[in-house]
Structure formats: structure tokens, C-alpha cells
Design a protein around this motif. Structure first.
Motif, short mmCIF file in Angstrom:
data_model
loop_
_atom_site.label_atom_id
_atom_site.label_comp_id
_atom_site.label_asym_id
_atom_site.label_seq_id
_atom_site.Cartn_x
_atom_site.Cartn_y
_atom_site.Cartn_z
N GLU A 186 0.84 -1.21 0.00
CA GLU A 186 0.00 0.00 0.00
C GLU A 186 0.87 1.25 0.00
O GLU A 186 0.56 2.23 -0.68
N ASP A 187 1.98 1.23 0.74
CA ASP A 187 2.90 2.38 0.74
C ASP A 187 3.51 2.61 -0.64
O ASP A 187 3.67 3.75 -1.06
N GLU A 188 3.85 1.54 -1.35
CA GLU A 188 4.40 1.68 -2.70
C GLU A 188 3.35 2.27 -3.65
O GLU A 188 3.67 3.15 -4.46
N ARG A 189 2.11 1.84 -3.52
CA ARG A 189 1.03 2.38 -4.36
C ARG A 189 0.84 3.88 -4.08
O ARG A 189 0.70 4.67 -5.02
N LYS A 190 0.86 4.25 -2.83
CA LYS A 190 0.71 5.67 -2.48
C LYS A 190 1.87 6.49 -3.02
O LYS A 190 1.68 7.60 -3.52
N ARG A 191 3.07 5.96 -2.92
CA ARG A 191 4.25 6.66 -3.44
C ARG A 191 4.17 6.83 -4.95
O ARG A 191 4.52 7.88 -5.48
N LEU A 192 3.70 5.82 -5.65
CA LEU A 192 3.57 5.92 -7.11
C LEU A 192 2.55 6.99 -7.51
O LEU A 192 2.73 7.67 -8.52
N LEU A 193 1.52 7.18 -6.71
CA LEU A 193 0.57 8.26 -6.99
C LEU A 193 1.21 9.63 -6.80
O LEU A 193 0.91 10.57 -7.54
N VAL A 194 2.10 9.75 -5.83
CA VAL A 194 2.84 11.01 -5.65
C VAL A 194 3.76 11.23 -6.84
O VAL A 194 3.85 12.34 -7.38
N ILE A 195 4.44 10.19 -7.25
CA ILE A 195 5.36 10.27 -8.40
C ILE A 195 4.61 10.66 -9.67
O ILE A 195 5.14 11.38 -10.53
N ALA A 196 3.37 10.22 -9.81
CA ALA A 196 2.57 10.54 -11.00
C ALA A 196 2.50 12.05 -11.24
O ALA A 196 2.54 12.51 -12.38
N ASP A 197 2.43 12.81 -10.17
CA ASP A 197 2.34 14.28 -10.29
C ASP A 197 3.67 14.92 -10.67
O ASP A 197 3.72 16.12 -10.92
N LYS A 198 4.73 14.15 -10.74
CA LYS A 198 6.05 14.67 -11.11
C LYS A 198 6.29 14.64 -12.61
O LYS A 198 7.30 15.13 -13.10
N CYS A 199 5.37 14.08 -13.37
CA CYS A 199 5.57 14.00 -14.81
C CYS A 199 5.58 15.41 -15.42
O CYS A 199 4.84 16.28 -14.98
N PRO A 200 6.45 15.65 -16.39
CA PRO A 200 6.58 16.99 -16.97
C PRO A 200 5.28 17.55 -17.54
O PRO A 200 5.01 18.75 -17.38
N ILE A 201 4.47 16.74 -18.17
CA ILE A 201 3.21 17.25 -18.74
C ILE A 201 2.25 17.67 -17.63
O ILE A 201 1.56 18.68 -17.73
N HIS A 202 2.22 16.91 -16.53
CA HIS A 202 1.40 17.29 -15.38
C HIS A 202 1.85 18.65 -14.85
O HIS A 202 1.02 19.51 -14.56
#
Length: 133
Positions: free
Chosen positions: A105-121
């Protein structure tokens, strides 16, 4: 345009509204659905915008997961935006990210945070100024 920019060229002749899109040696079509006068032979421009965000998000997540040796097998991103006539200065893009793999669950939460780091975002989350000449 300078060499350190990302560039694209679009061309439209008398086709209704099938547009040629070129970038970095690649080629795709953009179009409008038939009910709007297009030939529906390519994604609509708004769908291309969503595709840019979705693919950038998936790539950013994959890069992180690979670097951290996470057991992420598959990423699916579902995106939606309102119709053009409903858009305003507070238009919302909805993005649902689905992970498949043996993740905590912690890895899933971290991946959601990382999602917002994408350049287009990042681009879409800030004011954008378009200069036309």
C-alpha cells in the motif's frame, strides 16, 4: 524555435479536419468525429492532450518503479476532460491510475505522488502563455 525546445508541426489542407502532426521524425493524424464534420481518422485534439498526460504519467511511474525495483507489472491510466463548450479557467482533468503487480500500500501511495512529477502534469498545472505570430 531553438534547439532546446520540444517542437511539433501541424498541417491542414482542405481535408475536414484531418490534420497531419509531425514531431521528432514521428507522424500521426488528429481529426474530429464525423458528427463535427471530420473524418474520425485520428484522435481529437483534446484526446491528444489527455494522451500526452497519460503517457507521460505512465512513463514517469515506470521509470521510478524500475529504478526502485518495484514489482509493478502494468499501469493503466483513465483520463477525462469536459467538452470544449464547458471549459473555463478552472477546467478539471480527471485521472484514475490503476496498478497491477505485487505492491505494498505504501508503494502504491508513493507511485501516486510520483505521478504528479511527470513533466506534462507540471506544464498543465501551471499558467500557460501561448504566443502567436
Amino acid at each position: 524555435m531553438t534547439g532546446n525546445q520540444i517542437t511539433a508541426i501541424t498541417e491542414l489542407d482542405r481535408s475536414h479536419y484531418k490534420t497531419k502532426v509531425y514531431s521528432g521524425g514521428h507522424f500521426i493524424y488528429s481529426d474530429e468525429p464525423e458528427d463535427l464534420g471530420g473524418t474520425d481518422e485520428g484522435m481529437a485534439p483534446a484526446a491528444l492532450l489527455l494522451a500526452s498526460l497519460g503517457s507521460c504519467t505512465a512513463i514517469t511511474i515506470r521509470m521510478y518503479a524500475d529504478r526502485k525495483n518495484l514489482k509493478l507489472d502494468h499501469i493503466k491510466i483513465e483520463l477525462a476532460i469536459c467538452k470544449e463548450e464547458e471549459m473555463n479557467k478552472e477546467t478539471t482533468i480527471s485521472r484514475k491510475i490503476i496498478f497491477t503487480g505485487d505492491l505494498t500500500e505504501d508503494e502504491r501511495k508513493r507511485l501516486l505522488v510520483i505521478a504528479d512529477k511527470c513533466p506534462i502534469h507540471k506544464i498543465l498545472s501551471n499558467p500557460i502563455k501561448i504566443e502567436t505570430s
